[in-house]
Design a protein around this motif. Structure first.
Motif, PDB file in Angstrom:
ATOM      1  N   THR A 137      -8.540  -1.894   8.819  1.00 35.35           N
ATOM      2  CA  THR A 137      -8.253  -1.647   7.401  1.00 35.35           C
ATOM      3  C   THR A 137      -9.449  -1.085   6.629  1.00 35.35           C
ATOM      4  O   THR A 137      -9.284  -0.134   5.847  1.00 35.35           O
ATOM      5  CB  THR A 137      -7.716  -2.931   6.739  1.00 35.35           C
ATOM      6  N   VAL A 161      -9.169   7.208   3.085  1.00 34.54           N
ATOM      7  CA  VAL A 161      -8.112   7.613   2.144  1.00 34.54           C
ATOM      8  C   VAL A 161      -8.560   8.782   1.283  1.00 34.54           C
ATOM      9  O   VAL A 161      -9.679   8.798   0.749  1.00 34.54           O
ATOM     10  CB  VAL A 161      -7.689   6.430   1.252  1.00 34.54           C
ATOM     11  N   ASN A 177      -9.262   2.494   4.693  1.00 32.19           N
ATOM     12  CA  ASN A 177      -9.516   2.651   3.260  1.00 32.19           C
ATOM     13  C   ASN A 177     -10.657   3.638   2.988  1.00 32.19           C
ATOM     14  O   ASN A 177     -10.620   4.375   2.001  1.00 32.19           O
ATOM     15  CB  ASN A 177      -9.839   1.290   2.633  1.00 32.19           C
ATOM     16  N   SER A 192       0.697   3.631  -3.290  1.00 32.96           N
ATOM     17  CA  SER A 192       0.007   4.916  -3.082  1.00 32.96           C
ATOM     18  C   SER A 192       0.959   6.082  -3.287  1.00 32.96           C
ATOM     19  O   SER A 192       0.602   7.096  -3.908  1.00 32.96           O
ATOM     20  CB  SER A 192      -0.613   4.970  -1.683  1.00 32.96           C
ATOM     21  N   ALA A 243       0.825  -1.207   0.000  1.00 33.53           N
ATOM     22  CA  ALA A 243       0.000   0.000   0.000  1.00 33.53           C
ATOM     23  C   ALA A 243       0.859   1.256   0.000  1.00 33.53           C
ATOM     24  O   ALA A 243       0.572   2.227  -0.716  1.00 33.53           O
ATOM     25  CB  ALA A 243      -0.933  -0.006   1.211  1.00 33.53           C
ATOM     26  N   VAL A 290      -5.176   3.273  -1.783  1.00 36.74           N
ATOM     27  CA  VAL A 290      -5.236   2.177  -0.818  1.00 36.74           C
ATOM     28  C   VAL A 290      -4.507   2.625   0.443  1.00 36.74           C
ATOM     29  O   VAL A 290      -3.488   3.307   0.376  1.00 36.74           O
ATOM     30  CB  VAL A 290      -4.607   0.899  -1.416  1.00 36.74           C
ATOM     31  N   ALA A 291      -5.049   2.251   1.601  1.00 37.84           N
ATOM     32  CA  ALA A 291      -4.518   2.734   2.881  1.00 37.84           C
ATOM     33  C   ALA A 291      -3.394   1.850   3.396  1.00 37.84           C
ATOM     34  O   ALA A 291      -3.411   0.634   3.257  1.00 37.84           O
ATOM     35  CB  ALA A 291      -5.629   2.793   3.922  1.00 37.84           C
TER      36      ALA A 291
END
Length: 352
Positions: free
Chosen positions: A167, A174, A171, A128, A124, A135-136
């Motif tokens: 999670t 984000v 997400n 990113s 991620a 995506v976190a």
């Protein structure tokens, strides 16, 4: 998701703070995919302040994937010496080989997960930051922020189960317009403001969004079950050759789970010594240190061994049958080999 949490406000406040206050870190200056990958591997289980000098030396010595892919493993491990968890260095080396064998690097998190040493957090972070994938990243820092943000009192078995739980929330938060900066801002917030102990709530840029701050005791989040620790005690031997120009070291097996191929000072078991061999007549306690590896709390005692002739002959015989696991290393060559970081520091302080 906390119904009172305004995602738009949170994202805006977080990003504005990060862009105004982010630490000047070398992987953020003239960023590149390679710098991001190297930094993320180094920051697995290592604090930023510890990783900084290693990162800068690494980039000088191995400035790109091609240089890393063609470097001998011994050089890679030597550059990593002292950071510990050497599987990270080996995996980074393998990853460079995989990347250089492709026409171009993968962009999707799922593709990065197939590469050596890359888990969900690292995938991620890389995608990113380098490719704008929304995506976190979820690590301990992010778990702590989200647990406090939502004042979630769930008790988690361990950090992995907490990360899995949070999670979906991560997400959902984000910032799709700037996912790389958003993830780095979350890391920065956890490292500098929303710390484990004594969080700086008074200056937190997202305090207005934080349910944990409103409880006046944000330190109670997240709630993790107490870890079981195991105490271990280990002796290490400083043993010089007859001419006192070489020291006996133990090299871990290439298949060892930890420290594969890395040198350490030998234990009594490595050279088949027992308690009667380590009397004060033969051995002198020179140093003692405590350190932690995962759940283990290790006490190491370092003994300088000056055996009589019969014991020395026994040790010499053991060296001959050790299949290279025990080696005499010239004192003048100590800086050339990869010695475990804690033992390097002991040697420099007490035996140099």
């Amino acid at each position: 998701m906390n119904a009172a949490l305004d995602k738009k406000t949170f994202r805006s406040d977080l990003l504005a703070w990060y862009r105004a206050s982010a630490r000047a870190l070398p992987w953020r200056a003239k960023p590149s995919l390679y710098k991001t990958v190297v930094s993320e591997f180094m920051l697995q289980q290592t604090q930023v302040k510890t990783a900084l000098p290693y990162f800068e030396r690494w980039i000088r010595e191995l400035p790109g994937f091609d240089a890393l892919a063609t470097a001998p493993e011994a050089r890679v491990l030597k550059l990593w010496e002292g950071l510990g968890y050497y599987s990270r260095a080996r995996n980074l080396h393998k990853l460079a080989l995989a990347i250089t064998a492709r026409p171009e690097p993968p962009r999707a998190p799922a593709a990065w997960l197939e590469l050596p040493g890359v888990g969900p957090y690292t995938a991620a972070a890389i995608t990113s930051i380098s490719f704008g994938e929304p995506v976190a990243c979820v690590d301990g820092n992010v778990v702590r922020i989200l647990a406090r943000l939502t004042a979630d009192g769930t008790v988690f078995r361990d950090s992995s189960s907490a990360a899995k739980y949070f999670t979906p929330i991560a997400n959902a938060l984000v910032n799709k317009a700037a996912p790389g900066d958003h993830n780095q801002a979350m890391m920065e917030l956890g490292a500098t403001i929303c710390t484990r102990q004594n969080p700086s709530c008074a200056i937190c840029p997202v305090r207005s969004s934080c349910a944990g701050a409103r409880t006046l005791s944000p330190e109670q989040f997240p709630r993790l079950a107490a870890k079981k620790t195991e105490e271990q005690s280990v002796c290490r031997i400083w043993f010089l050759s007859t001419k006192r120009d070489a020291v006996l070291l133990h090299r871990a097996s290439p298949s060892a789970r930890r420290l594969a191929g890395i040198f350490e000072l030998p234990s009594p078991a490595d050279i088949e010594l027992d308690e009667k061999d380590l009397t004060t007549k033969n051995a002198k306690l020179v140093a003692e240190q405590k350190r932690s590896i995962t759940r283990y709390r290790i006490t190491e005692k370092f003994l300088a061994l000056t055996p009589g002739a019969p014991l020395r002959r026994r040790i010499d015989a053991r060296i001959k049958t050790s299949a290279g696991m025990l080696q005499w290393i010239a004192l003048s060559d100590l800086d050339k080999i990869t010695l475990s970081g804690p033992h390097r520091r002991i040697v420099q302080k007490h035996f140099a």
